[in-house]
Design an enzyme around this catalytic site. Structure first.
Site, PDB file in Angstrom:
ATOM      1  N   LYS A 283      -8.394   2.990 -20.353  1.00 29.11           N
ATOM      2  CA  LYS A 283      -8.679   3.215 -21.854  1.00 29.11           C
ATOM      3  C   LYS A 283      -7.458   3.210 -22.737  1.00 29.11           C
ATOM      4  CE  LYS A 283     -12.837   4.308 -20.039  1.00 29.11           C
ATOM      5  NZ  LYS A 283     -12.816   4.432 -18.548  1.00 29.11           N
TER       6      LYS A 283
ATOM      7  N   ASP B 168      -8.810  16.286 -17.562  1.00 32.51           N
ATOM      8  CA  ASP B 168      -8.879  15.017 -17.794  1.00 32.51           C
ATOM      9  C   ASP B 168      -8.576  14.885 -19.367  1.00 32.51           C
ATOM     10  OD1 ASP B 168      -9.931  12.432 -18.810  1.00 32.51           O
ATOM     11  OD2 ASP B 168     -11.422  12.420 -17.288  1.00 32.51           O
TER      12      ASP B 168
ATOM     13  N   TYR C 249     -16.968  13.057 -18.152  1.00 26.70           N
ATOM     14  CA  TYR C 249     -17.511  11.627 -17.737  1.00 26.70           C
ATOM     15  C   TYR C 249     -18.513  11.388 -17.028  1.00 26.70           C
ATOM     16  CZ  TYR C 249     -17.114   6.799 -16.289  1.00 26.70           C
ATOM     17  OH  TYR C 249     -17.608   5.391 -15.798  1.00 26.70           O
TER      18      TYR C 249
ATOM     19  N   ARG D 247       0.891  -1.299   0.063  1.00 27.45           N
ATOM     20  CA  ARG D 247       0.104   0.067  -0.205  1.00 27.45           C
ATOM     21  C   ARG D 247       0.976   1.263  -0.107  1.00 27.45           C
ATOM     22  NH1 ARG D 247      -3.215   1.478   4.457  1.00 27.45           N
ATOM     23  NH2 ARG D 247      -2.797  -0.370   5.403  1.00 27.45           N
TER      24      ARG D 247
END
Length: 401
Positions: free
Chosen positions: A224, A199, A134, A80
């Site tokens: 993507k 973005d 989005y 982590r």
């Protein structure tokens, strides 16, 4: 397992060397140390924890991380806190975007959530945003799920919408799903001292690098184009090292970490990113030309900077097109090697209020297509037969930015 823990941090950060083109960086960034290790393919480190016999030293390193969020010197401690395989992808993406650092997360929404939490922790909960975004980004801001408050505006209204507690300005260009573009340099100027988050999922660093135009934060749904094969989910924020440290602290505290196998697949995806984006963009431009001339299509949206995303509105029933494609896959997401098509008002932007959706240009007749690497003639043949049931009307086809 990656046996040279210092090298990824040595090559992470810093602007792309002027002597290395983007295509070269895509292949070599994050891998510069491999030959010295006697390796060709990057190793995958799947460890969740690491042995350490110096607990006093570990305490000092963890104290340093708690203070600044800087990457740990020396070997890893716990997954982590960081992973060498993921660090390679972060190195490469930062170099491609021209930023000091990058921080990867389990998804694009986890990445955006971390940015909002960083600013909220400083008492800066207000966000100024430009639609469309989005759909889930829109929902996260509108619903205030992380305690944020949003003011929606157009690019010209950004400066007037800023408040003392504004922590972020967010835009997406080209926007999902209309492909509308904003002048990033002008928007960054309007933000003043407030960080601009751009973005860049649709454009990728192949078509634009928002940091060069004034954006402090560059967000990607790495699911993507960066991954590029529809088999990995991830998000990443490219930014300066100061902000990256805060993002790492949030990632550590909230657990939105990227799995090492996903980091490996993303690094592999980056190596072909320029080739994939340019090839798919060439096909998309030809499909745009044909769709714009088709009387069954009312309007075509395609950005000035190009790219592999196309949006178009039909005169008739868009659901018939979705139902009739055979080669093209009717599915959400984008940026894969195969072509995908979906109806935003039904799926990707369904969660956005219908009136807000339409005001942002997301009409009920709009279809969004992510063009892949198939032959253009095969794609057109499938589109042509899928459009066959659509009623023709007065031709209003046009290409818009």
């Amino acid at each position: 397992m990656d046996t040279d823990m210092d090298t990824p941090k040595g090559v992470i950060a810093g602007h792309r060397p002027a002597s290395r083109a983007l295509a070269t960086e895509a292949v070599h960034a994050g891998r510069d140390d491999l030959a010295r290790q006697g390796l060709h393919a990057p190793p995958i480190d799947l460890s969740t924890t690491y042995p350490s016999y110096d607990s006093r030293g570990e305490a000092a390193r963890i104290d340093a991380f708690a203070e600044t969020g800087a990457e740990l010197d020396g070997p890893p401690v716990y997954a982590r806190l960081g992973n060498p395989t993921v660090a390679r992808f972060e190195t490469a993406l930062a170099r491609l975007e021209g930023t000091e650092s990058a921080v990867a997360f389990a998804s694009g929404m986890a990445a955006l959530s971390a940015v909002l939490l960083v600013r909220a922790s400083m008492g800066l909960r207000h966000v100024v945003a430009v639609r469309p975004l989005y759909g889930c980004s829109d929902h996260l801001l509108t619903a205030g799920l992380l305690g944020s408050e949003v003011t929606w505006t157009d690019p010209a209204g950004i400066a007037d919408a800023l408040r003392p507690d504004t922590g972020l300005v967010m835009v997406e260009s080209p926007a999902n799903p209309t492909l509308a573009e904003v002048d990033l340099r002008a928007v960054a100027h309007a933000c003043g001292s407030v960080p601009l988050l751009a973005d860049n999922t649709f454009a990728t660093p192949v078509l634009q690098r928002p940091a060069e135009q004034g954006a402090r934060l560059v967000l990607h749904s790495a699911t993507k184009y960066l991954g590029g094969h529809g088999d990995v989910m991830a998000g990443v924020v490219a930014c300066d090292e100061e902000f990256a440290g805060k993002l790492r602290q949030v990632r550590f505290a909230t657990g939105g970490v990227l799995h090492p196998l996903a980091g490996y697949l993303l690094l592999r995806g980056l190596s072909t990113l320029p080739v994939r984006v340019r090839a798919a963009s060439e096909t998309a431009a030809e499909l745009v030309r044909r769709l714009a001339a088709d009387p069954r299509v009312a309007r075509v949206h395609y950005p000035r900077i190009g790219g592999a995303m196309v949006a178009f509105e039909v005169h008739g029933e868009p659901h018939e097109v979705i139902a009739n494609v055979r080669l093209i896959t009717p599915a959400v997401s984008l940026g894969s090697v195969d072509t995908l098509i979906q109806h935003p008002a039904s799926i990707s932007h369904r969660i956005v209020d219908a009136d807000d959706r339409r005001d942002a240009g997301v009409s009920d007749r709009l279809l969004r297509m992510s063009v892949g690497l198939e032959d253009v003639e095969d794609l057109w043949a499938d589109l042509d037969q899928a459009l066959a049931p659509v009623r023709t009307g007065a031709r209003e086809a046009m290409t818009s930015a």
